[in-house]
Write a protein that holds these residues in place. Structure first.
Motif, PDB file in Angstrom:
ATOM      1  N   ASN A  89      35.657  35.034  39.871  1.00 43.09           N
ATOM      2  CA  ASN A  89      35.203  36.403  40.094  1.00 43.09           C
ATOM      3  C   ASN A  89      34.836  37.050  38.752  1.00 43.09           C
ATOM      4  O   ASN A  89      35.703  37.342  37.942  1.00 43.09           O
ATOM      5  CB  ASN A  89      36.330  37.171  40.797  1.00 43.09           C
ATOM      6  CG  ASN A  89      35.873  38.508  41.312  1.00 43.09           C
ATOM      7  OD1 ASN A  89      34.933  39.097  40.777  1.00 43.09           O
ATOM      8  ND2 ASN A  89      36.546  39.015  42.331  1.00 43.09           N
ATOM      9  N   THR A  91      33.890  39.966  38.097  1.00 46.55           N
ATOM     10  CA  THR A  91      34.223  41.382  37.931  1.00 46.55           C
ATOM     11  C   THR A  91      35.683  41.593  37.528  1.00 46.55           C
ATOM     12  O   THR A  91      36.113  42.725  37.337  1.00 46.55           O
ATOM     13  CB  THR A  91      33.941  42.183  39.220  1.00 46.55           C
ATOM     14  OG1 THR A  91      34.893  41.794  40.226  1.00 46.55           O
ATOM     15  CG2 THR A  91      32.543  41.925  39.737  1.00 46.55           C
ATOM     16  N   VAL A  92      36.421  40.498  37.417  1.00 46.93           N
ATOM     17  CA  VAL A  92      37.818  40.620  36.984  1.00 46.93           C
ATOM     18  C   VAL A  92      38.069  39.668  35.816  1.00 46.93           C
ATOM     19  O   VAL A  92      37.270  38.775  35.559  1.00 46.93           O
ATOM     20  CB  VAL A  92      38.806  40.313  38.140  1.00 46.93           C
ATOM     21  CG1 VAL A  92      38.683  41.342  39.249  1.00 46.93           C
ATOM     22  CG2 VAL A  92      38.598  38.907  38.674  1.00 46.93           C
ATOM     23  N   SER A 135      40.463  44.554  36.253  1.00 48.32           N
ATOM     24  CA  SER A 135      39.120  44.681  36.827  1.00 48.32           C
ATOM     25  C   SER A 135      38.178  45.383  35.860  1.00 48.32           C
ATOM     26  O   SER A 135      38.588  46.256  35.109  1.00 48.32           O
ATOM     27  CB  SER A 135      39.172  45.500  38.117  1.00 48.32           C
ATOM     28  OG  SER A 135      40.185  45.021  38.946  1.00 48.32           O
TER      29      SER A 135
HETATM   30  C1  LIG Z   1      36.293  40.327  42.821  1.00 46.62           C
HETATM   31  O1  LIG Z   1      37.369  41.189  42.544  1.00 46.62           O
HETATM   32  C2  LIG Z   1      37.137  42.524  43.000  1.00 46.62           C
HETATM   33  C3  LIG Z   1      38.306  43.362  42.488  1.00 46.62           C
HETATM   34  O2  LIG Z   1      39.532  42.804  42.875  1.00 46.62           O
HETATM   35  C4  LIG Z   1      37.005  42.530  44.516  1.00 46.62           C
HETATM   36  O3  LIG Z   1      36.761  43.830  44.971  1.00 46.62           O
HETATM   37  C5  LIG Z   1      35.857  41.619  44.915  1.00 46.62           C
HETATM   38  O4  LIG Z   1      35.791  41.525  46.310  1.00 46.62           O
HETATM   39  C6  LIG Z   1      36.033  40.234  44.316  1.00 46.62           C
HETATM   40  N1  LIG Z   1      34.845  39.444  44.556  1.00 46.62           N
HETATM   41  C7  LIG Z   1      34.916  38.195  44.967  1.00 46.62           C
HETATM   42  C8  LIG Z   1      33.614  37.483  45.115  1.00 46.62           C
HETATM   43  O5  LIG Z   1      35.975  37.633  45.206  1.00 46.62           O
END
Ligand SMILES: *[C@@H]1O[C@H](CO)[C@@H](O)[C@H](O)[C@H]1NC(C)=O
Length: 106
Positions: free
Chosen positions: A46, A48-49, A64
């Motif tokens: 992921n 975004t984290v 995050s």
């Molecule tokens: C990535 O992490 C964010 C924050 O926890 C979450 O909202 C999002 O759904 C995640 N994306 C995936 C592809 O797992």
């Protein structure tokens, strides 16, 4: 005989590495000073984290990025998606210690 002992020793050394394979999300175990210095690690799944080592011996905590930002490992920070690019996943120096086997209740 000597080679058998060497084989046995090698097996005993390598075996624990085989069954201690953690979930491959890149979470560091933060068990080395190096990880506390580097501090931030890429999350494997992921963008975004990211992982942050906060204390020695404690598994990294998940952090995050702000909205529309992704963690860019070469910069060790979150950048806007327009500046983000894919980087290879690199295993951290240590992984979280596996949980101790549950005690057998009598
Ligand atoms: C990535 O992490 C964010 C924050 O926890 C979450 O909202 C999002 O759904 C995640 N994306 C995936 C592809 O797992």
């Amino acid at each position: 005989m000597k080679s058998f002992i060497a084989f046995l020793a090698l097996t005993l050394l390598v075996a624990p590495l085989c069954y201690a394979v953690p979930v491959n999300n890149g979470q560091p175990g933060c068990q080395t000073e190096e990880e506390l210095v580097v501090k931030y690690y890429r999350h494997f799944q992921n963008k975004t984290v990211y992982w942050e080592c906060v204390a020695l011996g404690q598994p990294a905590v998940l952090q995050s990025c702000p909205l529309a930002h992704g963690y860019l490992d070469p910069e060790k920070q979150c950048v806007h998606f327009s500046l983000w690019y894919w980087t290879p996943t690199v295993a951290p120096p240590s992984v979280p210690a596996t949980e101790a086997p549950a005690a057998v209740e009598v």
